[in-house]
Design a protein around this motif. Structure first.
Motif, PDB file in Angstrom:
ATOM      1  N   VAL A   4      14.773  13.365   1.734  1.00 24.21           N
ATOM      2  CA  VAL A   4      16.116  12.844   1.470  1.00 24.21           C
ATOM      3  C   VAL A   4      16.253  12.618  -0.034  1.00 24.21           C
ATOM      4  CG1 VAL A   4      17.716  10.978   2.023  1.00 24.21           C
ATOM      5  CG2 VAL A   4      15.987  11.683   3.705  1.00 24.21           C
ATOM      6  N   ARG A   9      19.641   8.173  -0.860  1.00 27.67           N
ATOM      7  CA  ARG A   9      18.932   6.939  -0.559  1.00 27.67           C
ATOM      8  C   ARG A   9      19.582   5.741  -1.231  1.00 27.67           C
ATOM      9  NH1 ARG A   9      12.459   8.047  -0.582  1.00 27.67           N
ATOM     10  NH2 ARG A   9      12.319   8.477   1.643  1.00 27.67           N
ATOM     11  N   HIS A  12      22.775   4.894   0.563  1.00 27.56           N
ATOM     12  CA  HIS A  12      22.427   4.291   1.849  1.00 27.56           C
ATOM     13  C   HIS A  12      21.989   2.847   1.664  1.00 27.56           C
ATOM     14  CE1 HIS A  12      19.270   3.374   4.923  1.00 27.56           C
ATOM     15  NE2 HIS A  12      20.264   3.691   5.717  1.00 27.56           N
ATOM     16  N   TRP A  13      21.189   2.620   0.658  1.00 28.62           N
ATOM     17  CA  TRP A  13      20.669   1.266   0.444  1.00 28.62           C
ATOM     18  C   TRP A  13      21.762   0.318  -0.025  1.00 28.62           C
ATOM     19  CZ3 TRP A  13      17.179  -1.440   2.417  1.00 28.62           C
ATOM     20  CH2 TRP A  13      16.753  -2.646   1.828  1.00 28.62           C
ATOM     21  N   THR A  16      23.610  -0.614   3.075  1.00 27.54           N
ATOM     22  CA  THR A  16      22.749  -1.471   3.894  1.00 27.54           C
ATOM     23  C   THR A  16      22.694  -2.883   3.323  1.00 27.54           C
ATOM     24  OG1 THR A  16      21.407   0.445   4.455  1.00 27.54           O
ATOM     25  CG2 THR A  16      20.414  -1.700   4.844  1.00 27.54           C
ATOM     26  N   SER A  17      22.578  -2.979   1.987  1.00 28.72           N
ATOM     27  CA  SER A  17      22.505  -4.300   1.348  1.00 28.72           C
ATOM     28  C   SER A  17      23.794  -5.066   1.567  1.00 28.72           C
ATOM     29  CB  SER A  17      22.277  -4.172  -0.154  1.00 28.72           C
ATOM     30  OG  SER A  17      21.235  -3.286  -0.407  1.00 28.72           O
ATOM     31  N   GLN A  75      24.757  -0.682  11.250  1.00 24.01           N
ATOM     32  CA  GLN A  75      23.613  -0.063  10.576  1.00 24.01           C
ATOM     33  C   GLN A  75      23.347   1.340  11.123  1.00 24.01           C
ATOM     34  OE1 GLN A  75      21.635  -1.697   7.953  1.00 24.01           O
ATOM     35  NE2 GLN A  75      21.204   0.477   7.721  1.00 24.01           N
ATOM     36  N   ASP A  79      23.289   4.696   8.845  1.00 24.47           N
ATOM     37  CA  ASP A  79      22.164   5.640   8.858  1.00 24.47           C
ATOM     38  C   ASP A  79      22.644   7.056   9.154  1.00 24.47           C
ATOM     39  OD1 ASP A  79      20.586   3.482   8.390  1.00 24.47           O
ATOM     40  OD2 ASP A  79      19.618   3.444  10.356  1.00 24.47           O
ATOM     41  N   GLU A  80      23.526   7.180  10.147  1.00 22.38           N
ATOM     42  CA  GLU A  80      23.988   8.517  10.530  1.00 22.38           C
ATOM     43  C   GLU A  80      24.839   9.148   9.428  1.00 22.38           C
ATOM     44  OE1 GLU A  80      25.660   8.040  14.475  1.00 22.38           O
ATOM     45  OE2 GLU A  80      23.608   7.581  15.147  1.00 22.38           O
ATOM     46  N   GLY A  83      22.720  10.641   6.932  1.00 21.32           N
ATOM     47  CA  GLY A  83      21.727  11.580   7.420  1.00 21.32           C
ATOM     48  C   GLY A  83      20.301  11.062   7.419  1.00 21.32           C
ATOM     49  N   VAL A  84      20.124   9.746   7.547  1.00 22.70           N
ATOM     50  CA  VAL A  84      18.758   9.218   7.591  1.00 22.70           C
ATOM     51  C   VAL A  84      18.449   8.583   8.952  1.00 22.70           C
ATOM     52  CG1 VAL A  84      18.568   8.849   5.108  1.00 22.70           C
ATOM     53  CG2 VAL A  84      19.459   7.027   6.546  1.00 22.70           C
TER      54      VAL A  84
END
Lengths: 87, 607
Positions: A4, A9, A12-13, A16-17, A75, A79-80, A83-84
């Motif tokens: 990835v 990333r 995504h992070w 997520t955060s 979440q 993720d989807e 793509g993770v």
């Protein structure tokens, strides 16, 4: 399996955060702020309970359960989207 | 490969296996109810309940035996979320939750509800900050994460020490609880009961490690939740609060609030009786002072942060097949735990009403002393020194300040107080035993695994082969169990107190090193070691000070010393991390990897 990219990333992070901070804010509200003001809420009543007492014995608990379920749905989507996701 | 195939098939038919098991247990319960009607004595029923459930757990333990490292340490990472949720709930709900919590609320009133908030809200932290990332890491134990993320044996070793102190404090309380229940049900001395309890615990875990503990914990959850809910629902129906009391017992709270001034709750006892207490706190009395609220939220915070740092809980999330399954199993865990915690205040309330309300036949307050002393359950519990009835003011009538009870017996005595058939008491004893055993199993395994994997294999003898590692793990399990039983038989602390200490030890030493390991790339090895050592030391020194002198600083008593340990740990970790060079590229990469749910686990290659 393709590695990835680090931009993906990071994006995504970031999401997520943000989600985590929102969850922690709601957690703080029902875990600390509401109990702190329980006495003031007791004037009102809910299902025959004083409201502050109700939150301590049930209300906050129900919110914690729902909070985790909802967080996990968001979440999974994050993720989807990036793509993770595993499956 | 043969065992692998068997394991897979077992996982596929879990629904059927546990469905049948639940029906079988209910059938056994019905059988006991029937033989009670035919005049079989209470003592025999109690013994049968305990032996029947123990035999089932031991059978599961035997069937799950294994010599594979993955199966022994993480149940082969094939536990579905729903079942891991049940296993975590049993792992989590200990003798303290099952036996002591409702009693604490019964006696302490509102302030004890801080445990209810703390022990549920902690799972929000587990889900948001810990479980998915530790699962992605792919570690076997919690020190395994610390050791790999921060590198070096020192960090790993410090984590092992904190884990051992925390879990050992906790496990003695659980072995104590199994001993108490076994002693009463089997009519053996407490010191013998403790060793009997340990035998049961080891039967579940020794041969199959995490795999065996997982499948027995699922079975134990089913027993404990049935045992907790049945008496409450029964009482609720008898008192007219409906089939599900949870949404209607507000009236019971109101009735108690109404009765309290009439009964004179708050009056001190004329003469006190050692080991037992009277009710002096109001049932719903949040006093409106900042110190009072402060004490409530600090207790909740210690319990929540402790939840998110307790190794025996975190390691349950290493057993799921994926990161997503780990997250999902946290939501199942909290749901299953919630079922008990939102019942505990209802139990405390209804039991109190049962004893207080003069309109109910079971009331004892306001009755003649002679009548009360002749009640069968009063005689039973008085004879073992856990209850006392005195006539302080010599008026021949039992007053609120003349009725003494040990808080730990409220749940166990509730069926008798409410006049339920003895079969319910047998069920509750089996439930309490399941709660204490399942937690003790998880804790013993956490200690033995950390010592065998992190200390022995990773630090002392990295060349040890599989068979040797698993034998070391089992020998350690027996040795630690025996030490735990020996300490438990000394009865140094109460159940709830010892458990609160374990949470405070865990959050003082491990909370920030675990969280920042994932959430702050700049966290360095030296920082983590400083955070663990100083946080743990500060908390421990404060505990020692407040426990020996009896003094407190801003209301922080021995149940809340994590409030001292945590900030020290955070500050030490941040300051020392910033003073040392940033972690190298490889570690930064590892943290990025941990945050990304896809791909192989971090440790896959090295195990």
């Amino acid at each position: 399996m393709a590695e990835v990219s680090s931009e993906t990333r990071q994006a995504h992070w970031r999401k997520t955060s943000t989600l985590t901070y929102v969850v922690l804010a709601i957690w703080f509200l029902f875990g600390y702020v509401v109990p702190w003001f329980a006495k003031d809420l007791d004037g009102a009543s809910f299902l025959g309970f004083p409201l502050g007492y109700y939150f301590i014995v049930q209300g906050s608990l129900i919110i914690f359960v729902l909070l985790i379920v909802v967080q996990n749905i968001f979440q999974d989507n994050i993720d989807e989207e990036h793509g993770v996701a595993e499956e | 490969m043969n065992t692998q195939a068997q394991g897979t098939r077992f996982v596929d038919k879990l629904g059927k296996v546990y469905g049948l098991y639940t029906l079988g247990f209910l059938g056994f319960f019905a059988l006991m109810a029937i033989i009670e009607q035919f005049g079989v004595g209470a003592r025999t029923i109690g013994v049968l309940f305990l032996l029947f459930t123990l035999a089932i757990y031991a059978t599961i333990g035997w069937l799950s035996r294994t010599m594979q490292v993955d199966a022994y340490y993480v149940a082969g990472r094939e536990v579905p979320s729903l079942y891991n949720g049940m296993a975590t709930a049993a792992d989590w709900m200990s003798g303290a939750s099952f036996v002591a919590l409702a009693g604490g609320i019964y006696f302490g009133g509102y302030p004890y509800l801080g445990f209810v908030i703390g022990w549920t809200g902690g799972y929000v932290l587990v889900n948001a900050l810990m479980a998915p990332y530790l699962r992605k890491f792919g570690c076997y134990t919690v020190p395994d994460f610390i050791g790999t993320r921060y590198g070096g044996n020192t960090a790993r070793f410090v984590a092992v020490i904190i884990l051992v102190v925390t879990s050992f404090t906790y496990v003695t309380a659980q072995i104590n609880a199994t001993g108490t229940i076994a002693a009463r049900a089997l009519h053996i001395p407490f010191e013998v009961g403790v060793w009997f309890g340990l035998l049961g615990i080891l039967l579940c875990s020794m041969l199959g490690g995490m795999r065996a503990v997982t499948w027995t914990q699922v079975a134990q959850y089913i027993v404990l939740i049935i045992a907790y809910l049945v008496p409450v629902i029964w009482m609720s129906n008898a008192q007219g609060f409906g089939v599900i009391p949870h949404f209607t017992y507000g009236e019971a709270v109101a009735r108690i609030t109404e009765l309290e001034p009439l009964l004179g709750v708050g009056a001190a006892a004329v003469e006190s009786v050692p080991g037992v207490k009277i009710v002096t706190s109001l049932h719903n009395g949040p006093a409106d002072s900042a110190l009072y609220n402060w004490k409530f939220v600090t207790l909740a915070l210690c319990m929540m942060a402790g939840t998110a740092s307790l190794p025996h809980i975190l390691m349950r999330y290493f057993t799921t097949p994926t990161v997503r399954a780990a997250r999902r199993s946290v939501s199942w865990s909290l749901f299953f735990i919630f079922l008990l915690y939102f019942t505990a205040p209802a139990l405390a309330t209804l039991t109190k009403l049962q004893l207080f309300d003069p309109n109910l036949a079971t009331a004892v307050i306001g009755k003649s002393i002679e009548h009360v002393q002749n009640l069968e359950w009063i005689k039973q519990w008085t004879s073992v020194g856990m209850l006392a009835v005195t006539d302080g003011n010599k008026d021949g009538i039992l007053q609120i300040n003349e009725f003494f009870m040990r808080p730990d017996i409220v749940v166990l005595a509730t069926p008798e107080i409410a006049g339920l058939p003895y079969v319910i008491s047998g069920l509750v004893a089996a439930g309490g035993m399941a709660a204490a055993m399942s937690t003790a199993d998880g804790l013993l395994l956490a200690i033995a695994n950390a010592l065998s994997h992190d200390l022995y294999y990773k630090i002392i003898d990295p060349k040890a082969d599989t068979a040797r590692r698993l034998i070391v793990a089992r020998v350690l399990l027996i040795v630690i169990g025996a030490l735990g039983a020996a300490v438990a038989s000394l009865q140094l602390t109460g159940i709830l107190g010892a458990v609160a200490w374990a949470f405070c030890f865990a959050c003082s030493g491990l909370f920030f090193p675990l969280v920042l390991g994932v959430w702050w790339k700049r966290a360095t090895t030296a920082g983590a070691i400083a955070g663990m050592v100083l946080g743990f030391a500060a908390g421990s020194i404060y505990l020692w000070w407040t426990y020996t002198t009896g003094e407190t600083w801003i209301g922080l008593d021995h149940l809340r010393f994590g409030i001292i340990g945590m900030p020290v740990s955070l500050v030490a970790m941040v300051v020392v991390s910033l003073m040392t060079p940033a972690p190298d590229e490889e570690i930064q990469q590892m943290v990025d990897n941990t945050r990304d749910p896809s791909g192989a686990t971090i440790l896959e290659a090295s195990h």
